[in-house]
Scaffold this motif. Structure first.
Motif, short mmCIF file in Angstrom:
data_model
loop_
_atom_site.label_atom_id
_atom_site.label_comp_id
_atom_site.label_asym_id
_atom_site.label_seq_id
_atom_site.Cartn_x
_atom_site.Cartn_y
_atom_site.Cartn_z
N GLY A 80 69.46 3.20 -76.46
CA GLY A 80 70.48 4.00 -75.93
C GLY A 80 72.03 3.54 -76.27
O GLY A 80 72.01 2.72 -77.46
N LYS A 81 73.11 3.78 -75.70
CA LYS A 81 74.29 3.48 -76.22
C LYS A 81 74.77 1.84 -75.84
O LYS A 81 75.70 1.39 -76.63
CB LYS A 81 75.14 4.25 -75.56
N SER A 82 73.78 1.36 -75.19
CA SER A 82 74.01 -0.10 -75.09
C SER A 82 72.65 -0.92 -74.86
O SER A 82 71.62 -0.23 -74.95
CB SER A 82 74.73 -0.42 -73.59
N ARG A 83 72.92 -2.14 -74.89
CA ARG A 83 71.64 -3.02 -74.81
C ARG A 83 70.95 -2.54 -73.72
O ARG A 83 69.45 -2.46 -73.47
CB ARG A 83 71.80 -4.40 -75.11
N PHE A 84 71.68 -2.69 -72.32
CA PHE A 84 71.00 -2.34 -71.24
C PHE A 84 70.14 -1.03 -71.17
O PHE A 84 69.15 -0.99 -70.66
CB PHE A 84 72.23 -2.48 -70.14
N GLN A 85 70.88 -0.01 -71.84
CA GLN A 85 70.13 1.33 -71.73
C GLN A 85 69.00 1.22 -72.72
O GLN A 85 67.93 2.11 -72.28
CB GLN A 85 71.17 2.42 -72.28
N SER A 86 69.19 0.59 -73.78
CA SER A 86 67.83 0.43 -74.75
C SER A 86 66.73 -0.31 -73.96
O SER A 86 65.68 0.13 -74.18
CB SER A 86 68.11 -0.30 -75.90
N VAL A 87 66.82 -1.31 -73.42
CA VAL A 87 66.09 -2.09 -72.48
C VAL A 87 65.23 -1.02 -71.55
O VAL A 87 64.04 -1.09 -71.26
CB VAL A 87 66.41 -3.28 -71.95
N PRO A 177 72.65 1.01 -61.64
CA PRO A 177 73.77 1.12 -62.72
C PRO A 177 74.23 -0.25 -63.53
O PRO A 177 74.31 -1.04 -62.89
CB PRO A 177 75.01 1.68 -61.84
N GLU A 178 74.57 0.29 -64.83
CA GLU A 178 74.95 -1.00 -65.54
C GLU A 178 76.24 -1.49 -65.15
O GLU A 178 77.18 -0.86 -64.86
CB GLU A 178 74.95 -0.43 -66.95
N LEU A 179 76.40 -2.94 -65.17
CA LEU A 179 77.50 -3.60 -64.77
C LEU A 179 78.05 -4.62 -65.84
O LEU A 179 77.18 -4.88 -66.75
CB LEU A 179 77.26 -4.47 -63.42
N VAL A 180 79.28 -4.91 -65.88
CA VAL A 180 79.85 -5.64 -67.19
C VAL A 180 79.35 -6.98 -67.17
O VAL A 180 79.08 -7.50 -68.34
CB VAL A 180 81.28 -5.53 -67.00
N HIS A 181 78.94 -7.59 -66.23
CA HIS A 181 78.24 -8.89 -66.25
C HIS A 181 76.88 -9.06 -66.59
O HIS A 181 76.33 -10.09 -66.68
CB HIS A 181 78.73 -9.69 -64.93
N PHE A 182 76.28 -7.78 -66.99
CA PHE A 182 74.84 -7.79 -67.42
C PHE A 182 75.07 -8.30 -68.99
O PHE A 182 74.78 -7.20 -69.69
CB PHE A 182 74.06 -6.47 -67.03
N THR A 183 74.83 -9.57 -69.20
CA THR A 183 74.91 -9.82 -70.66
C THR A 183 73.55 -10.01 -71.08
O THR A 183 73.48 -10.21 -72.54
CB THR A 183 75.55 -11.13 -70.64
N ASP A 184 72.61 -10.22 -70.55
CA ASP A 184 71.17 -10.15 -70.72
C ASP A 184 70.28 -9.61 -69.64
O ASP A 184 70.68 -9.35 -68.94
CB ASP A 184 70.93 -11.61 -71.28
N ASP A 185 68.71 -9.62 -70.02
CA ASP A 185 68.11 -9.33 -69.22
C ASP A 185 68.00 -10.13 -67.91
O ASP A 185 67.61 -9.65 -66.87
CB ASP A 185 66.63 -9.18 -69.60
N ALA A 186 68.09 -11.60 -67.97
CA ALA A 186 68.20 -12.44 -66.83
C ALA A 186 69.09 -12.22 -66.03
O ALA A 186 68.68 -12.31 -64.56
CB ALA A 186 68.25 -13.85 -67.43
N THR A 187 70.51 -11.66 -66.24
CA THR A 187 71.46 -11.59 -65.29
C THR A 187 71.01 -10.26 -64.48
O THR A 187 71.78 -9.94 -63.44
CB THR A 187 72.62 -11.12 -66.11
N VAL A 188 70.39 -9.00 -65.27
CA VAL A 188 69.95 -7.78 -64.41
C VAL A 188 69.04 -8.36 -63.27
O VAL A 188 69.09 -7.90 -62.31
CB VAL A 188 69.30 -7.01 -65.51
#
Length: 226
Positions: A80-87, A177-188
């Protein structure tokens, strides 16, 4: 439990300044991504590999597979357009709620087999396993007014991948929804109120990002027989 590995490589590699994305650049005679896929297959032979790359790169990747006679089975999923979306795209492609999934940066080809295996073992018991390493340098915290403050480095860790989870829990975590502080999978994962478990990573598990990293990667490959 069934084991999956989500290898995420959606970056454009702008900081590398190369004509192709960094994940396709050769180290020790073959593309970085092939080394990473091999690491997981060698560490856990029955792992199901899922490679997440930009959809526009599919044909190029298939040509690399032919050129390098790469035979390790894996599935392709469009990023996707971001790492969050790709994961999230990668997780959505797993048609199961039962099992373990290791999420790993495609440009970290030097993760040790022991770290991969321990991540699955610990995640099965606790729900998660996040690879980290201690800091070697002193650190200071900067304030908004330009001042800096000493911090005790023993209370901090540098976060790597793999980050491994119970499949059902991490899938649920990525429904938000994706949030700005989601810097990696652990934060999600933590956003759900769940505590993560840390495991020891390995110092040479670098994320290849710059031309200097490529030089170091060639050195590491020569030392490890990668």
């Amino acid at each position: 439990m069934k084991k999956f590995a989500l290898i995420v490589a959606g970056g454009s590699g702008k900081r590398m300044g190369a004509p192709i994305s960094k994940q396709y650049l050769p180290v020790a005679g073959k593309p970085i991504l092939m080394h990473t896929l091999e690491r997981f297959r060698d560490a856990v032979p029955d792992v199901e590999l899922i490679l997440v790359i930009p959809p526009a790169d599919f044909d190029f990747w298939e040509s690399l597979i032919l050129d390098y006679k790469f035979t390790i089975p894996h599935r392709l999923v469009g990023g996707g357009k971001s790492r969050f979306q790709s994961v999230k795209n990668g997780l959505d492609a797993i048609n199961s709620e039962v099992g373990l999934v290791a999420i790993h940066d495609g440009v970290r080809p030097f993760v040790r087999h022991e770290v991969i295996r321990e991540s699955f073992e610990v995640a099965e018991k606790t729900g998660s396993a996040i690879a980290v390493v201690p800091l070697k340098d002193s650190i200071r915290r900067l304030s908004d007014d330009g001042k800096s403050f000493f911090q005790e480095r023993q209370y901090f860790r540098l976060v790597q991948t793999p980050q491994t989870f119970h499949l059902a829990k991490i899938k649920k975590a990525f429904q938000v929804p994706e949030l700005v502080h989601f810097t990696d999978d652990a934060t999600v994962y933590e956003h759900q109120g769940w505590q993560v478990t840390l495991i020891s990573g390995n110092a040479e598990n670098i994320k290849i990002t710059t031309p200097e990293d490529m030089d170091f990667a060639e050195y590491l490959a020569s030392k490890t027989g990668h």
